[in-house]
Design an enzyme around this catalytic site. Sequence first.
Site, PDB file in Angstrom:
ATOM      1  N   CYS A  86       0.626  -0.956   0.278  1.00  0.00           N
ATOM      2  CA  CYS A  86      -0.124   0.176  -0.169  1.00  0.00           C
ATOM      3  C   CYS A  86       1.095   0.671   0.391  1.00  0.00           C
ATOM      4  O   CYS A  86       1.966   0.861   0.553  1.00  0.00           O
ATOM      5  CB  CYS A  86      -0.852  -0.258   1.024  1.00  0.00           C
ATOM      6  SG  CYS A  86      -1.650   1.273   1.222  1.00  0.00           S
TER       7      CYS A  86
ATOM      8  N   CYS B  99       0.306   5.103   7.313  1.00  0.00           N
ATOM      9  CA  CYS B  99      -0.232   4.255   8.393  1.00  0.00           C
ATOM     10  C   CYS B  99       0.863   3.780   9.354  1.00  0.00           C
ATOM     11  O   CYS B  99       1.116   2.528   9.064  1.00  0.00           O
ATOM     12  CB  CYS B  99      -1.281   3.177   8.268  1.00  0.00           C
ATOM     13  SG  CYS B  99      -2.748   4.068   7.205  1.00  0.00           S
TER      14      CYS B  99
ATOM     15  N   CYS C 165       0.600   0.162  10.181  1.00  0.00           N
ATOM     16  CA  CYS C 165      -0.012  -1.099   9.376  1.00  0.00           C
ATOM     17  C   CYS C 165       1.401  -1.404   8.599  1.00  0.00           C
ATOM     18  O   CYS C 165       2.045  -0.932   7.959  1.00  0.00           O
ATOM     19  CB  CYS C 165      -0.459   0.089   8.270  1.00  0.00           C
ATOM     20  SG  CYS C 165      -1.835  -1.586   7.031  1.00  0.00           S
TER      21      CYS C 165
ATOM     22  N   CYS D 248     -16.244  -9.284   6.192  1.00  0.00           N
ATOM     23  CA  CYS D 248     -16.069  -8.179   5.809  1.00  0.00           C
ATOM     24  C   CYS D 248     -14.136  -7.906   5.249  1.00  0.00           C
ATOM     25  O   CYS D 248     -14.286  -9.022   5.412  1.00  0.00           O
ATOM     26  CB  CYS D 248     -15.218  -7.454   7.374  1.00  0.00           C
ATOM     27  SG  CYS D 248     -16.615  -7.314   7.621  1.00  0.00           S
TER      28      CYS D 248
ATOM     29  N   CYS E 102     -19.218  -6.228   4.046  1.00  0.00           N
ATOM     30  CA  CYS E 102     -18.842  -4.638   4.465  1.00  0.00           C
ATOM     31  C   CYS E 102     -17.382  -4.596   3.381  1.00  0.00           C
ATOM     32  O   CYS E 102     -16.812  -5.468   3.399  1.00  0.00           O
ATOM     33  CB  CYS E 102     -18.137  -4.459   6.130  1.00  0.00           C
ATOM     34  SG  CYS E 102     -17.150  -2.644   6.228  1.00  0.00           S
TER      35      CYS E 102
ATOM     36  N   CYS F 269     -18.297   2.606   8.815  1.00  0.00           N
ATOM     37  CA  CYS F 269     -18.121   1.459   9.720  1.00  0.00           C
ATOM     38  C   CYS F 269     -16.909   3.041  10.203  1.00  0.00           C
ATOM     39  O   CYS F 269     -16.090   2.720   9.508  1.00  0.00           O
ATOM     40  CB  CYS F 269     -18.090   0.133   9.712  1.00  0.00           C
ATOM     41  SG  CYS F 269     -16.814  -1.319  10.224  1.00  0.00           S
TER      42      CYS F 269
ATOM     43  N   ARG G  79     -17.487  -2.634  17.994  1.00  0.00           N
ATOM     44  CA  ARG G  79     -17.237  -3.812  17.623  1.00  0.00           C
ATOM     45  C   ARG G  79     -15.391  -3.814  18.297  1.00  0.00           C
ATOM     46  O   ARG G  79     -14.536  -3.238  18.301  1.00  0.00           O
ATOM     47  CB  ARG G  79     -17.155  -4.041  16.273  1.00  0.00           C
ATOM     48  CG  ARG G  79     -18.088  -3.871  14.713  1.00  0.00           C
ATOM     49  CD  ARG G  79     -17.835  -3.812  13.492  1.00  0.00           C
ATOM     50  NE  ARG G  79     -19.161  -3.694  13.070  1.00  0.00           N
ATOM     51  CZ  ARG G  79     -19.979  -4.402  12.314  1.00  0.00           C
ATOM     52  NH1 ARG G  79     -20.045  -5.622  13.060  1.00  0.00           N
ATOM     53  NH2 ARG G  79     -21.038  -4.221  12.712  1.00  0.00           N
TER      54      ARG G  79
END
Length: 328
Positions: free
Chosen positions: A58, A62, A65, A103, A135, A195, A267
């Site tokens: 990616c 972040c 991550c 998801c 999702c 979400c 969640r």
Amino acid sequence: MTAADGTMRHDWTTEEIVALHELPLLELVGRANAVHRRHHDPNRVQKASLLSIKTGGCPEDCAYCPQSAHHREVELTRDRLMDPAGVIAMAARAKAAGAERFCMGAAWRQVRDGREFDAVIAMVEGVRALGMEACVTLGMLKPHQAERLAAAGLTAYNHNLDTSPEFYGRIITTRAYQDRLDTLAIVRSHGIDLCCGGIIGMGETVRDRASMLRVLAAMEPHPESVPINALVPVEGTPLAGRPRIDPLELVRMVATARLVMPASMVRLSAGRSSLNREAQILCLVAGANSVFYGDKLLTTPNAGIGEDAELFAAIGRPEPIAEQASAA
Ligand code: SAM
Ligand code: DTB
Ligand code: SF4
């Protein structure tokens, strides 16, 4: 107005939320449980299953991550987008194991039109055809893409704020907080549930946690679903050295989220594997009503199916209670 009595408010101040978070623990959990019971069936815990449909590489940075291409030291096998048939087969398996929601996450900065997005649309349609909630989390999104996802029957779009506006720049530099808010507004305007939540344990203060909850609670309506993640420190990421948070901090965060967003699904997301059964149950008492179910989150291990079987056996299932009630 300072009452956290379960009425819907969108004007919480950070100070008010900090004050809730800092209540004596038993008072906080008690209040959160009272609000929880007013808005939800306290015996129901939704199982959601997660699948990484496109892993790693990616372009975003972040800090938490493992999928960021910026963190070259992370040991992770990159994978191209999965094919829809394989994804739908895994959703069917998750359904058979008891998951109600499926998801799908892609390590993309943003959605791009073309063959890959067409495949994601097919995945959403396939999951919905199984009778499951669907999702996806695909990064930033344009209005025409949200329209296609809505037409495919998408239940919810996951896009997290991750942390407070004040702390955000310490965690992500390749996109702005406002970019996130813009995507969330696009999702909402197409009738797709939001979400949206964040992560604790990245070095932020309690005030940062409260500030993130303030931004979430200011949304009208509140996000339908609020994932609370505890950082999973991954070797090779800038946050690898961060200690695991005290489980009671997660309990406080869940309870505070429940108080300021009474009707949302809260969640209990990443980080559950470092909580024992009793700490997880405390989170459920404090207002969490969904967990990710399955051996894996996106790239890191989740609480195992075996441990979850013990957890669900301990809390009991709602179905027999309903049967007893109707038989009486
Ligand atoms: N690329 C998309 C995006 O960022 O919107 C979707 C995938 S991203 C992995 C989804 C969320 O997972 C992040 O927003 C973050 O809150 C959470 N997450 C990622 N890595 C994590 C970690 N190591 N610990 C806890 N939560 C994490
Ligand atoms: C969310 O808030 N947590 C999930 C889901 N949304 C996509 C992802 C957690 C990822 C944890 C790190 C990993 O397994 O890669
Ligand atoms: Fe990319 Fe999402 Fe990971 Fe950020 S959290 S690096 S956007 S996959």
